[in-house]
Write a protein that holds these residues in place. Structure first.
Motif, PDB file in Angstrom:
ATOM      1  N   TYR A   1      -3.962   5.902   0.921  1.00 38.83           N
ATOM      2  CA  TYR A   1      -4.489   4.608   0.499  1.00 38.83           C
ATOM      3  C   TYR A   1      -6.015   4.576   0.572  1.00 38.83           C
ATOM      4  CZ  TYR A   1      -4.695  -0.487   0.018  1.00 38.83           C
ATOM      5  OH  TYR A   1      -4.945  -1.767  -0.416  1.00 38.83           O
ATOM      6  N   ALA A   2      -6.576   5.246   1.576  1.00 37.80           N
ATOM      7  CA  ALA A   2      -8.033   5.260   1.746  1.00 37.80           C
ATOM      8  C   ALA A   2      -8.723   6.286   0.855  1.00 37.80           C
ATOM      9  CB  ALA A   2      -8.374   5.545   3.202  1.00 37.80           C
ATOM     10  N   ALA A   3      -7.959   7.205   0.269  1.00 38.74           N
ATOM     11  CA  ALA A   3      -8.550   8.368  -0.413  1.00 38.74           C
ATOM     12  C   ALA A   3      -9.558   7.983  -1.491  1.00 38.74           C
ATOM     13  CB  ALA A   3      -7.434   9.225  -1.009  1.00 38.74           C
ATOM     14  N   GLU A   4      -9.256   6.955  -2.281  1.00 35.10           N
ATOM     15  CA  GLU A   4     -10.159   6.593  -3.382  1.00 35.10           C
ATOM     16  C   GLU A   4     -11.501   6.090  -2.846  1.00 35.10           C
ATOM     17  OE1 GLU A   4     -10.323   3.658  -7.319  1.00 35.10           O
ATOM     18  OE2 GLU A   4      -8.450   3.942  -6.215  1.00 35.10           O
ATOM     19  N   TRP A   5     -11.472   5.263  -1.808  1.00 34.20           N
ATOM     20  CA  TRP A   5     -12.727   4.753  -1.243  1.00 34.20           C
ATOM     21  C   TRP A   5     -13.508   5.865  -0.551  1.00 34.20           C
ATOM     22  CZ3 TRP A   5      -8.555   1.036   0.044  1.00 34.20           C
ATOM     23  CH2 TRP A   5      -8.546  -0.060  -0.830  1.00 34.20           C
ATOM     24  N   VAL A   6     -12.785   6.793   0.057  1.00 32.61           N
ATOM     25  CA  VAL A   6     -13.471   7.940   0.671  1.00 32.61           C
ATOM     26  C   VAL A   6     -14.174   8.758  -0.411  1.00 32.61           C
ATOM     27  CG1 VAL A   6     -13.142  10.109   1.912  1.00 32.61           C
ATOM     28  CG2 VAL A   6     -11.933   8.049   2.672  1.00 32.61           C
TER      29      VAL A   6
ATOM     30  N   ALA B   1       0.809  -1.228   0.000  1.00 34.90           N
ATOM     31  CA  ALA B   1       0.000   0.000   0.000  1.00 34.90           C
ATOM     32  C   ALA B   1       0.835   1.267   0.000  1.00 34.90           C
ATOM     33  CB  ALA B   1      -0.958   0.007   1.196  1.00 34.90           C
ATOM     34  N   ILE B   2       2.019   1.227  -0.587  1.00 35.85           N
ATOM     35  CA  ILE B   2       2.842   2.439  -0.627  1.00 35.85           C
ATOM     36  C   ILE B   2       2.761   3.134  -1.983  1.00 35.85           C
ATOM     37  CG2 ILE B   2       4.992   1.342  -1.411  1.00 35.85           C
ATOM     38  CD1 ILE B   2       6.444   3.153   0.634  1.00 35.85           C
ATOM     39  N   VAL B   3       2.315   2.420  -3.009  1.00 32.46           N
ATOM     40  CA  VAL B   3       2.331   2.986  -4.356  1.00 32.46           C
ATOM     41  C   VAL B   3       1.390   4.182  -4.488  1.00 32.46           C
ATOM     42  CG1 VAL B   3       0.524   1.479  -5.294  1.00 32.46           C
ATOM     43  CG2 VAL B   3       2.312   2.377  -6.814  1.00 32.46           C
TER      44      VAL B   3
ATOM     45  N   GLN C   1      -0.948  -6.802   6.714  1.00 30.99           N
ATOM     46  CA  GLN C   1      -0.853  -5.956   5.530  1.00 30.99           C
ATOM     47  C   GLN C   1      -1.970  -4.907   5.581  1.00 30.99           C
ATOM     48  OE1 GLN C   1      -1.092  -9.434   5.040  1.00 30.99           O
ATOM     49  NE2 GLN C   1       1.124  -9.728   4.834  1.00 30.99           N
ATOM     50  N   ILE C   2      -1.682  -3.749   5.001  1.00 32.79           N
ATOM     51  CA  ILE C   2      -2.670  -2.666   4.932  1.00 32.79           C
ATOM     52  C   ILE C   2      -3.869  -3.094   4.096  1.00 32.79           C
ATOM     53  CG2 ILE C   2      -3.064  -0.310   4.143  1.00 32.79           C
ATOM     54  CD1 ILE C   2      -1.340  -0.509   6.644  1.00 32.79           C
TER      55      ILE C   2
END
Length: 309
Positions: A257-262, A115-117, A236-237
């Motif tokens: 990492y959460a931004a798209e789902w938010v 989840a770093i990409v 893992q995240i």
């Protein structure tokens, strides 16, 4: 006593001087002119001529040759020792340059957490672009591992380096600071908290919720809750995100990492002004590892990429 010509050689050591010195070493190690002749594949008279030239250039007699056989003079002994040191040093220098050159070839094995990409502020894409331009012959092996596995991989030498969150300091490892990752507490659509205001989500409700623990972080969230109970443990995240998306769990995720789902309305942060933990990321290398151009170049490009963001 040394002549002016000898002092000239000491001041300006030329390729010719080095060639004569190598012949001198071959003569000494062969035990005389005749055996050196076979070793060097030149006539004995040629070797004799070269030795005379060397003695003239140094301004001293190096050996006695004649019916009594071959014997080094006291000066010759000293010159022989100094010459072997010189030639060995030149060999080490040449080998070191060859190593530095070839070290930007071969393989660089490095590790990353999952989840770093999605973290544009990490500079990894820019770093790899620059690194591949700088070292086009390098082969890359990238391993996505847990933070503990990344530490273990660097320690046992299976990884040259790792970019990882610094959750502890391990003896034998070096840490180069990189950036800070921001983590917030999230719930998914369908969770009882999803449609509540932050003010309505009090401490008792938070403590009673099904929380997710990160298996590689001990008590990382204890400052936000009064109970240590977790209903799920992940390493893992991505696994944490999967559970949060079910609407049955709450857990921490990096904001990037959460931004798209938010944005899609499938997750929301819970009390982001009050509940946040910051994860410092570092480059990890082994403290006693030999200096490597592959590793030092990667670290340099990584830090430059971050500086340019």
């Amino acid at each position: 006593m040394a002549t002016g010509r000898g002092r000239d050689m000491i001041g300006r050591l030329s390729d010719i001087d080095l060639r004569l010195l190598r012949i001198f070493v071959a003569v000494v190690e062969s035990g005389g002119f005749s055996l050196a002749s076979a070793r060097l594949n030149v006539s004995e008279s040629t070797i004799s001529s070269h030795m005379s030239d060397l003695e003239k250039r140094l301004g001293m007699r190096l050996c006695e040759r004649g019916r009594a056989g071959f014997r080094l003079t006291d000066d010759g002994e000293e010159v022989y020792r100094a010459t072997t040191e010189l030639l060995e040093g030149a060999t080490r220098f040449r080998d070191r340059l060859a190593t530095l050159r070839s070290d930007l070839g071969g393989t660089l094995k490095f590790g990353l957490p999952d989840a770093i990409v999605t973290n544009a502020k990490a500079g990894l894409v820019e770093c790899l672009q620059r690194y591949c331009e700088r070292a086009p012959e390098i082969s890359l092996q990238i391993h996505i591992l847990t933070p503990r596995e990344l530490e273990h991989g660097v320690l046992n030498g299976s990884l040259h380096l790792a970019v990882a969150p610094e959750h502890r300091r391990v003896s034998g490892l070096e840490y180069v600071p990189l950036f800070i990752e921001h983590n917030y507490l999230y719930c998914g659509r369908g969770h009882p908290f999803f449609d509540l205001t932050d003010e309505a989500i009090g401490p008792d409700r938070l403590d009673a919720a099904n929380r997710i623990s990160r298996g590689y972080l001990e008590r990382f969230d204890e400052e936000f809750f009064s109970t240590p109970t977790h209903r799920a443990v992940v390493h893992q995240i991505e696994a944490a995100a999967l559970l949060i998306l079910t609407g049955r769990f709450i857990g921490f995720l990096p904001d990037h990492y959460a931004a798209e789902w938010v944005a899609e309305g499938r997750m929301r942060p819970i009390k982001p002004d009050a509940i946040e933990f910051r994860s410092p990321f570092t480059i990890i290398t082994r403290r006693d590892a030999d200096a490597s151009q592959r590793v030092s170049t990667f670290i340099r490009e990584m830090r430059q990429a971050l500086a340019d963001i």
